[in-house]
Write an enzyme that holds these catalytic residues in place. Structure first.
Site, PDB file in Angstrom:
ATOM      1  N   SER A 166       0.829  -1.204   0.000  1.00 10.64           N
ATOM      2  CA  SER A 166       0.000   0.000   0.000  1.00 10.64           C
ATOM      3  C   SER A 166       0.863   1.253   0.000  1.00 10.64           C
ATOM      4  CB  SER A 166      -0.884   0.021   1.245  1.00 10.64           C
ATOM      5  OG  SER A 166      -1.661  -1.148   1.326  1.00 10.64           O
TER       6      SER A 166
HETATM    7  N1  SAH Z   1      -0.179  -4.097   4.172  1.00  5.48           N
HETATM    8  C1  SAH Z   1       0.371  -4.869   3.090  1.00  5.48           C
HETATM    9  C2  SAH Z   1      -0.674  -5.019   2.012  1.00  5.48           C
HETATM   10  C3  SAH Z   1      -0.343  -6.053   1.026  1.00  5.48           C
HETATM   11  S1  SAH Z   1      -1.568  -6.284  -0.195  1.00  5.48           S
HETATM   12  C4  SAH Z   1       1.597  -4.181   2.543  1.00  5.48           C
HETATM   13  O1  SAH Z   1       1.638  -2.950   2.624  1.00  5.48           O
HETATM   14  O2  SAH Z   1       2.499  -4.861   2.061  1.00  5.48           O
HETATM   15  C5  SAH Z   1      -2.738  -7.317   0.629  1.00  5.48           C
HETATM   16  C6  SAH Z   1      -2.280  -8.661   1.068  1.00  5.48           C
HETATM   17  O3  SAH Z   1      -3.420  -9.382   1.523  1.00  5.48           O
HETATM   18  C7  SAH Z   1      -1.653  -9.504  -0.031  1.00  5.48           C
HETATM   19  O4  SAH Z   1      -0.368  -9.879   0.390  1.00  5.48           O
HETATM   20  C8  SAH Z   1      -2.584 -10.714  -0.136  1.00  5.48           C
HETATM   21  O5  SAH Z   1      -1.907 -11.934  -0.420  1.00  5.48           O
HETATM   22  C9  SAH Z   1      -3.220 -10.748   1.244  1.00  5.48           C
HETATM   23  N2  SAH Z   1      -4.501 -11.455   1.340  1.00  5.48           N
HETATM   24  C10 SAH Z   1      -5.547 -11.459   0.466  1.00  5.48           C
HETATM   25  N3  SAH Z   1      -6.546 -12.234   0.915  1.00  5.48           N
HETATM   26  C11 SAH Z   1      -6.137 -12.754   2.124  1.00  5.48           C
HETATM   27  C12 SAH Z   1      -6.705 -13.643   3.067  1.00  5.48           C
HETATM   28  N4  SAH Z   1      -7.913 -14.198   2.884  1.00  5.48           N
HETATM   29  N5  SAH Z   1      -5.979 -13.944   4.167  1.00  5.48           N
HETATM   30  C13 SAH Z   1      -4.753 -13.417   4.370  1.00  5.48           C
HETATM   31  N6  SAH Z   1      -4.148 -12.575   3.509  1.00  5.48           N
HETATM   32  C14 SAH Z   1      -4.829 -12.238   2.388  1.00  5.48           C
END
Ligand code: SAH
Length: 212
Positions: free
Chosen positions: A63
């Site tokens: 993000s």
């Molecule tokens: N705060 C993180 C956001 C990453 S994007 C950052 O800044 O790096 C969102 C993440 O949510 C991705 O890595 C994706 O794999 C994860 N995600 C999506 N669905 C999910 C679920 N059901 N359980 C756990 N993680 C999930």
């Protein structure tokens, strides 16, 4: 690893965040301290402090700093808060929460990202509990949580997560499919939840199950 350029870029990033929105100084201080460039791929490090979402492994995105600051602001973190994060991703938001003194439990469904976070967070001295699994289920054995943050877009507010909030607790979650609305869910009493919305946003989708 860390040089004067990164320090300067980080200061500029936090100054831009301060100008864009009146974030709490504690949040800006935490973000001024964390070496965000170490959370992204080597080839992306020069972009780590620009206010843009960046590609990370497994086709996911980290993000943009403004979004991290805004979700953190909405969470209203107090020291020692027990926080559940869904979507560890690169682990940067996790580090911001830990830096603010929260006890963080974070779930990621992509194994490669989970393993990356397992390496980087302890290397930077952040003691957080990371799990590989499907965040839709939350972590009932560790509930209740003072705060829950979801960092992927969920089509609706998962019932499983609502019930893992402490009474008086708060969840911050982007709700919607193609694009989302930043949503705050306050558990007011055992059975009452208050919902407020905080503008449009764009996250990668929250998906069911896990990925090897
Ligand atoms: N705060 C993180 C956001 C990453 S994007 C950052 O800044 O790096 C969102 C993440 O949510 C991705 O890595 C994706 O794999 C994860 N995600 C999506 N669905 C999910 C679920 N059901 N359980 C756990 N993680 C999930």
């Amino acid at each position: 690893m860390e040089d004067f350029r990164h320090k300067g870029q980080r200061r500029r990033m936090t100054e831009q965040l301060r100008a864009a929105f009146g974030f709490d100084e504690r949040i800006l201080e935490a973000m001024n301290k964390i070496p965000r460039h170490l959370f992204v791929d080597k080839g992306m490090q020069h972009l780590a402090y620009s206010d843009k979402p960046l590609a990370i492994a497994a086709n996911q995105t980290i993000s943009r700093p403004f979004t991290v600051a805004m979700q953190t602001h909405l969470l209203d973190i107090k020291k020692r808060d027990k926080v559940l994060e869904i979507g560890t991703g690169c682990g940067y938001q996790t580090a911001v929460l830990a830096e603010l003194g929260a006890r963080v439990y974070s779930i990621e469904r992509q194994r490669a990202l989970y393993e990356h976070a397992q390496r980087i967070l302890p290397a930077l001295q952040y003691q957080v509990s990371l799990f590989y699994g499907d965040g839709y289920a939350g972590k009932p054995v560790l509930a209740p949580f003072h705060k829950i943050i979801v960092t992927c877009g969920s089509p609706d507010i998962p019932q499983q997560l609502k019930t893992q909030l402490a009474v008086g607790g708060r969840m911050v979650i982007p709700v919607g499919e193609d694009s989302q609305t930043m949503t705050v869910v306050d558990r007011v009493t055992e059975n009452d939840y208050q919902i407020t919305t905080h503008g449009a946003c764009n996250f990668v989708p929250m998906l069911e199950g896990t990925m090897k």
